[in-house]
Design a protein around this motif. Structure first.
Motif, PDB file in Angstrom:
ATOM      1  N   VAL A  40     -47.116 -38.394   0.913  1.00  0.00           N
ATOM      2  CA  VAL A  40     -45.743 -38.042   1.275  1.00  0.00           C
ATOM      3  C   VAL A  40     -44.770 -38.177   0.102  1.00  0.00           C
ATOM      4  N   PRO A  41     -44.796 -39.248  -0.705  1.00  0.00           N
ATOM      5  CA  PRO A  41     -43.841 -39.303  -1.831  1.00  0.00           C
ATOM      6  C   PRO A  41     -44.011 -38.136  -2.809  1.00  0.00           C
ATOM      7  N   ASP A  42     -45.257 -37.759  -3.118  1.00  0.00           N
ATOM      8  CA  ASP A  42     -45.485 -36.620  -4.008  1.00  0.00           C
ATOM      9  C   ASP A  42     -45.041 -35.315  -3.353  1.00  0.00           C
ATOM     10  N   VAL A  43     -45.286 -35.178  -2.057  1.00  0.00           N
ATOM     11  CA  VAL A  43     -44.871 -33.965  -1.347  1.00  0.00           C
ATOM     12  C   VAL A  43     -43.345 -33.873  -1.321  1.00  0.00           C
ATOM     13  N   ILE A  44     -42.670 -35.006  -1.134  1.00  0.00           N
ATOM     14  CA  ILE A  44     -41.205 -34.997  -1.135  1.00  0.00           C
ATOM     15  C   ILE A  44     -40.684 -34.549  -2.497  1.00  0.00           C
ATOM     16  N   ARG A  45     -41.283 -35.069  -3.577  1.00  0.00           N
ATOM     17  CA  ARG A  45     -40.871 -34.641  -4.919  1.00  0.00           C
ATOM     18  C   ARG A  45     -41.149 -33.158  -5.128  1.00  0.00           C
ATOM     19  N   LEU A  46     -42.317 -32.691  -4.658  1.00  0.00           N
ATOM     20  CA  LEU A  46     -42.668 -31.279  -4.767  1.00  0.00           C
ATOM     21  C   LEU A  46     -41.642 -30.408  -4.046  1.00  0.00           C
ATOM     22  N   GLY A  52     -35.058 -26.733  -5.543  1.00  0.00           N
ATOM     23  CA  GLY A  52     -34.095 -26.596  -6.620  1.00  0.00           C
ATOM     24  C   GLY A  52     -34.441 -25.523  -7.639  1.00  0.00           C
ATOM     25  N   ASP A  53     -35.571 -24.858  -7.464  1.00  0.00           N
ATOM     26  CA  ASP A  53     -36.026 -23.839  -8.402  1.00  0.00           C
ATOM     27  C   ASP A  53     -35.414 -22.490  -8.031  1.00  0.00           C
ATOM     28  N   THR A  55     -36.105 -19.635  -9.021  1.00  0.00           N
ATOM     29  CA  THR A  55     -37.072 -18.537  -8.948  1.00  0.00           C
ATOM     30  C   THR A  55     -37.735 -18.460  -7.576  1.00  0.00           C
ATOM     31  N   VAL A  56     -37.593 -19.511  -6.773  1.00  0.00           N
ATOM     32  CA  VAL A  56     -38.133 -19.515  -5.411  1.00  0.00           C
ATOM     33  C   VAL A  56     -37.140 -18.776  -4.517  1.00  0.00           C
ATOM     34  N   PRO A  57     -37.628 -17.855  -3.666  1.00  0.00           N
ATOM     35  CA  PRO A  57     -36.716 -17.105  -2.791  1.00  0.00           C
ATOM     36  C   PRO A  57     -35.814 -18.025  -1.955  1.00  0.00           C
ATOM     37  N   ARG A  58     -34.585 -17.585  -1.749  1.00  0.00           N
ATOM     38  CA  ARG A  58     -33.586 -18.401  -1.053  1.00  0.00           C
ATOM     39  C   ARG A  58     -34.046 -18.842   0.343  1.00  0.00           C
ATOM     40  N   GLY A  59     -34.622 -17.943   1.117  1.00  0.00           N
ATOM     41  CA  GLY A  59     -35.086 -18.307   2.459  1.00  0.00           C
ATOM     42  C   GLY A  59     -36.152 -19.392   2.413  1.00  0.00           C
ATOM     43  N   THR A  60     -37.018 -19.328   1.430  1.00  0.00           N
ATOM     44  CA  THR A  60     -38.055 -20.341   1.266  1.00  0.00           C
ATOM     45  C   THR A  60     -37.426 -21.683   0.910  1.00  0.00           C
ATOM     46  N   ARG A  61     -36.408 -21.648   0.065  1.00  0.00           N
ATOM     47  CA  ARG A  61     -35.729 -22.902  -0.299  1.00  0.00           C
ATOM     48  C   ARG A  61     -35.075 -23.540   0.917  1.00  0.00           C
ATOM     49  N   TRP A  62     -34.534 -22.722   1.828  1.00  0.00           N
ATOM     50  CA  TRP A  62     -33.941 -23.275   3.060  1.00  0.00           C
ATOM     51  C   TRP A  62     -35.000 -23.958   3.917  1.00  0.00           C
ATOM     52  N   TRP A  63     -36.166 -23.318   4.038  1.00  0.00           N
ATOM     53  CA  TRP A  63     -37.271 -23.938   4.782  1.00  0.00           C
ATOM     54  C   TRP A  63     -37.675 -25.259   4.138  1.00  0.00           C
ATOM     55  N   LEU A  64     -37.732 -25.268   2.812  1.00  0.00           N
ATOM     56  CA  LEU A  64     -38.120 -26.481   2.097  1.00  0.00           C
ATOM     57  C   LEU A  64     -37.084 -27.591   2.266  1.00  0.00           C
ATOM     58  N   LEU A  65     -35.808 -27.244   2.258  1.00  0.00           N
ATOM     59  CA  LEU A  65     -34.773 -28.245   2.499  1.00  0.00           C
ATOM     60  C   LEU A  65     -34.880 -28.802   3.917  1.00  0.00           C
ATOM     61  N   GLY A  66     -35.207 -27.946   4.880  1.00  0.00           N
ATOM     62  CA  GLY A  66     -35.433 -28.426   6.243  1.00  0.00           C
ATOM     63  C   GLY A  66     -36.608 -29.388   6.315  1.00  0.00           C
TER      64      GLY A  66
END
Length: 137
Positions: A40-46, A52-53, A55-66
């Motif tokens: 989990v700590p490594d996944v949280i950092r990932l 924050g990248d 180059t990652v699509p905006r919708g994907t970043r929203w899913w990741l923030l969730g």
């Protein structure tokens, strides 16, 4: 009506557990929920790095923030004191969101931002249904 909705969620959750178990068996590994929890700590950092990248699509970043919010909250869908299922809920949510992220951002982004060990990356990729990482034996 409420009982039907709750029953539907329980059924969906059991289906996800079954699919995760089948995926782990295909990869030749048993599901080690405690081992996944240690990641989990490594996944949280990932997830933080991917979110924050630019180059990652905006919708994907929203899913990741969730996902990041879900992992950081002290409340789980299934409490951790429930055997197997308690650890599995985090693994399922991570698997679903990472699978989505890999499809939209690319596996290379996951490998580029992974902060942990090659074995940990392999576990995360297997959990997300992506098989072996490059350079991992």
């Amino acid at each position: 009506m409420i009982l039907t909705v709750v029953g539907g969620f329980v059924l969906l959750w059991m289906l996800l557990l079954l699919l995760l178990s089948i995926q782990q068996r295909r990869a030749g590994a048993d599901a080690d929920w405690r081992g996944m929890l240690r990641l989990v700590p490594d996944v949280i950092r990932l997830v933080k790095r991917l979110a924050g990248d630019p180059t990652v699509p905006r919708g994907t970043r929203w899913w990741l923030l969730g996902l990041l919010g879900y992992l950081l909250l002290p409340i789980d869908l299934v409490p951790d004191f429930i055997p197997v299922l308690g650890y599995a809920d985090d693994a399922i949510v991570v698997a679903v969101v990472l699978r989505f992220a890999i499809r939209h951002a690319g596996r290379e982004a996951i490998e580029r931002h992974w902060p942990g060990t090659p074995a940990g990356l392999q576990s995360v990729l297997t959990l997300a249904g992506q098989g072996k990482a490059k350079g991992v034996a």
